[in-house]
Write a protein that holds these residues in place. Structure first.
Motif, PDB file in Angstrom:
ATOM      1  N   UNK A 238       0.958  -1.196   0.004  1.00 57.24           N
ATOM      2  CA  UNK A 238      -0.109   0.084   0.016  1.00 57.24           C
ATOM      3  C   UNK A 238       0.783   1.155   0.061  1.00 57.24           C
ATOM      4  N   UNK A 239       1.915   1.254   0.784  1.00 60.26           N
ATOM      5  CA  UNK A 239       2.824   2.465   0.918  1.00 60.26           C
ATOM      6  C   UNK A 239       3.311   2.717  -0.592  1.00 60.26           C
ATOM      7  N   UNK A 240       3.843   1.676  -1.267  1.00 60.24           N
ATOM      8  CA  UNK A 240       4.100   2.009  -2.743  1.00 60.24           C
ATOM      9  C   UNK A 240       3.036   2.315  -3.632  1.00 60.24           C
ATOM     10  N   UNK A 241       2.167   1.432  -3.799  1.00 58.38           N
ATOM     11  CA  UNK A 241       0.869   1.687  -4.764  1.00 58.38           C
ATOM     12  C   UNK A 241       0.224   2.842  -4.503  1.00 58.38           C
ATOM     13  N   UNK A 242       0.144   3.347  -3.152  1.00 54.22           N
ATOM     14  CA  UNK A 242      -0.407   4.733  -3.148  1.00 54.22           C
ATOM     15  C   UNK A 242       0.241   5.686  -3.735  1.00 54.22           C
ATOM     16  N   UNK A 243       1.701   5.662  -4.043  1.00 55.40           N
ATOM     17  CA  UNK A 243       2.564   6.714  -4.449  1.00 55.40           C
ATOM     18  C   UNK A 243       2.709   6.492  -5.970  1.00 55.40           C
ATOM     19  N   UNK A 244       1.906   5.497  -6.589  1.00 56.62           N
ATOM     20  CA  UNK A 244       2.160   5.043  -8.089  1.00 56.62           C
ATOM     21  C   UNK A 244       2.261   6.327  -8.826  1.00 56.62           C
ATOM     22  N   UNK A 245       1.159   7.055  -8.904  1.00 52.81           N
ATOM     23  CA  UNK A 245       1.259   8.252  -9.650  1.00 52.81           C
ATOM     24  C   UNK A 245       2.240   9.281  -9.444  1.00 52.81           C
ATOM     25  N   UNK A 246       2.543   9.464  -8.180  1.00 52.34           N
ATOM     26  CA  UNK A 246       3.575  10.363  -7.893  1.00 52.34           C
ATOM     27  C   UNK A 246       5.054   9.933  -8.300  1.00 52.34           C
ATOM     28  N   UNK A 247       5.209   8.720  -8.283  1.00 52.15           N
ATOM     29  CA  UNK A 247       6.524   8.643  -8.628  1.00 52.15           C
ATOM     30  C   UNK A 247       6.561   8.571 -10.373  1.00 52.15           C
ATOM     31  N   UNK A 248       5.517   8.014 -10.964  1.00 48.87           N
ATOM     32  CA  UNK A 248       5.721   8.327 -12.405  1.00 48.87           C
ATOM     33  C   UNK A 248       5.623   9.689 -12.813  1.00 48.87           C
ATOM     34  N   UNK A 249       4.786  10.516 -12.107  1.00 47.01           N
ATOM     35  CA  UNK A 249       5.122  12.101 -12.365  1.00 47.01           C
ATOM     36  C   UNK A 249       6.576  12.474 -12.330  1.00 47.01           C
ATOM     37  N   UNK A 250       7.115  11.971 -11.210  1.00 45.47           N
ATOM     38  CA  UNK A 250       8.138  12.612 -10.734  1.00 45.47           C
ATOM     39  C   UNK A 250       9.400  12.138 -11.583  1.00 45.47           C
ATOM     40  N   UNK A 251       9.404  11.173 -12.459  1.00 40.07           N
ATOM     41  CA  UNK A 251      10.299  10.598 -13.356  1.00 40.07           C
ATOM     42  C   UNK A 251       9.917  11.193 -14.978  1.00 40.07           C
ATOM     43  N   UNK A 252       8.562  11.901 -14.996  1.00 39.25           N
ATOM     44  CA  UNK A 252       8.376  12.623 -15.928  1.00 39.25           C
ATOM     45  C   UNK A 252       7.532  11.313 -17.139  1.00 39.25           C
ATOM     46  N   UNK A 253       7.144  10.336 -16.566  1.00 43.13           N
ATOM     47  CA  UNK A 253       6.484   9.413 -17.483  1.00 43.13           C
ATOM     48  C   UNK A 253       5.028   9.923 -17.554  1.00 43.13           C
ATOM     49  N   UNK A 254       4.191  10.000 -18.832  1.00 45.43           N
ATOM     50  CA  UNK A 254       3.004  10.550 -18.727  1.00 45.43           C
ATOM     51  C   UNK A 254       1.918   9.503 -18.869  1.00 45.43           C
ATOM     52  N   UNK A 255       2.191   8.250 -19.192  1.00 42.66           N
ATOM     53  CA  UNK A 255       1.169   7.261 -19.675  1.00 42.66           C
ATOM     54  C   UNK A 255       0.811   6.568 -18.324  1.00 42.66           C
ATOM     55  N   UNK A 256       0.204   7.184 -17.393  1.00 37.37           N
ATOM     56  CA  UNK A 256      -0.291   6.996 -15.911  1.00 37.37           C
ATOM     57  C   UNK A 256      -1.151   5.735 -16.305  1.00 37.37           C
TER      58      UNK A 256
END
Length: 424
Positions: A238-256
């Motif tokens: 849950x700690x990682x899954x809840x930050x899924x969108x934030x981590x992808x945004x942080x590395x600049x990946x758009x296809x969330x």
């Protein structure tokens, strides 16, 4: 045997109907902002409805195990009623703009339906699939994971169009959606209730005739070890899954959205793959070692090589999310057969229910752990180190605490086995 009385029609299909219904609790993120906007509350205030639902799920499973053990037909019907009333009630209280009402309906009433519904098909599946318990529970629990993939497009369609700011064009759709879904899931869960049946010739042992003791289970070292590693796996997931969108945004990946669907497939696939794999192992606990160690290795690789270039960073983060999601799902599906191997199948619903209390507490701690670490450090690397350390602790528990021997709690079946051991 009648062609209408087989393991697929009497166990797998009803289990999928029930779990695909209650698994929609994980679609919460799709509409929590819409609920907050319509009611005039903050997302943080509304969020507690979901946390409460997961907590009540775990606790109702913990205390409802004996009830499920006695009569799966009553428990499956009760699960359907609580879940559907809770969902329809959520729509009503959104319409009334009552936050307390949403807490009660979505968090408590629906939460009870979740817990009882999650437990109900498990023992029946393991009785039908006596030599493939992992496959059986994996198929059912996969329904819980796939529910998000199946229900998300339907919910988006029911919510309707949004303006350029992401606000619903027709805000009333948020509560009418709950009414429509309540009707749909009533039909699905009621059909599951009618189909669910234990194998012919199986005599349900009276719970009163076993010498089952909550105290003995809760004080048992093996059970404590299983509870702790299950709790840690959910918390880390849950700690990682809840930050899924934030981590992808942080590395600049758009296809969330694409990654979200991919991780959901891995979550469901892990539920089948890991538990089925366990059927072929001498000790099913080895599956948890695989889950924890593979997560640790993937986290280490992500920390070491992230930042080399955008493509590698994206690949590493997506791989990490998929591996952790698969292990998160596999931890759920591997739990009932592991408990059955250690404690026997006589009171598996009760023991499984007690173990699911770990889910209740992890539901409160997982998201909060990642939020706390990020608030204090503003670093995803630190969060990954913390999660890796927890996985390492879970690995040690799996190796040194959860031993391969069976544990006897003096049911009739187990007493007979003891007598056979003594005689030999």
């Amino acid at each position: 045997m009648s062609k209408f009385n087989n393991k697929w029609l009497r166990a797998v299909i009803p289990a999928l109907l029930i779990h695909c219904s209650i698994g929609t609790v994980y679609c919460w993120s799709l509409f929590k902002g819409d609920i907050a906007s319509y009611m005039g509350n903050t997302v943080g205030e509304v969020e507690w409805a979901f946390s409460l639902a997961i907590f009540v799920l775990g606790m109702s499973a913990a205390f409802g195990g004996k009830f499920v053990e006695k009569d799966i037909h009553k428990s499956s019907l009760l699960a359907a009623l609580f879940f559907v009333v809770g969902m329809a009630g959520t729509g009503f209280f959104i319409y009334q703009k009552s936050l307390i009402g949403v807490y009660i309906s979505y968090g408590i009433i629906m939460g009870i339906g979740l817990g009882i519904g999650y437990l109900t098909p498990v023992k029946t599946l393991m009785l039908w699939f006596e030599k493939q318990k992992g496959l059986a529970t994996g198929l059912a629990v996969a329904g819980f994971g796939l529910a998000k993939v199946i229900a998300s497009p339907l919910m988006e369609a029911l919510l309707g169009e949004r303006n350029s700011d992401g606000i619903l064009v027709n805000p009333t759709n948020i509560y009418t959606m709950f009414y429509i879904l309540a009707g749909l899931y009533l039909v699905m869960m009621f059909i599951g209730h009618l189909l669910l049946k234990k194998p012919d010739g199986y005599e349900e042992e009276s719970i009163q005739s076993t010498r089952f003791s909550y105290r003995k289970v809760l004080k048992n070292k093996t059970f404590i070890g299983i509870w702790l590693m299950f709790y840690i796996n959910i918390t880390c997931g849950l700690a990682l899954i809840s930050q899924e969108k934030g981590m992808l945004v942080y590395i600049g990946f758009g296809a969330i959205g694409l990654v979200s669907s991919l991780t959901a497939v891995f979550n469901a696939g892990g539920r089948i793959a890991f538990s089925s794999w366990g059927d072929r192992l001498k000790d099913r606990n080895s599956i948890y070692k695989v889950i924890f160690i593979s997560s640790i290795i993937t986290i280490l690789l992500t920390i070491m090589f992230n930042g080399i270039n955008p493509t590698i960073s994206a690949f590493l983060v997506i791989t990490l999310l998929c591996i952790v999601n698969a292990g998160y799902g596999g931890g759920f599906s591997s739990l009932p057969p592991l408990l059955s191997d250690r404690f026997g199948i006589d009171s598996i619903s009760t023991v499984h229910g007690l173990a699911l209390s770990a889910w209740a507490f992890a539901g409160l701690s997982g998201n909060q752990l990642s939020a706390f670490v990020l608030e204090k450090t503003q670093s995803y690397d630190i969060l990954l180190f913390v999660i890796m350390a927890l996985f390492a602790i879970a690995t040690l528990i799996s190796i040194f605490v959860v031993k391969p021997e069976k544990v006897f709690f003096d049911s009739k079946e187990q007493l007979n086995r003891k007598e056979e051991v003594v005689a030999n």
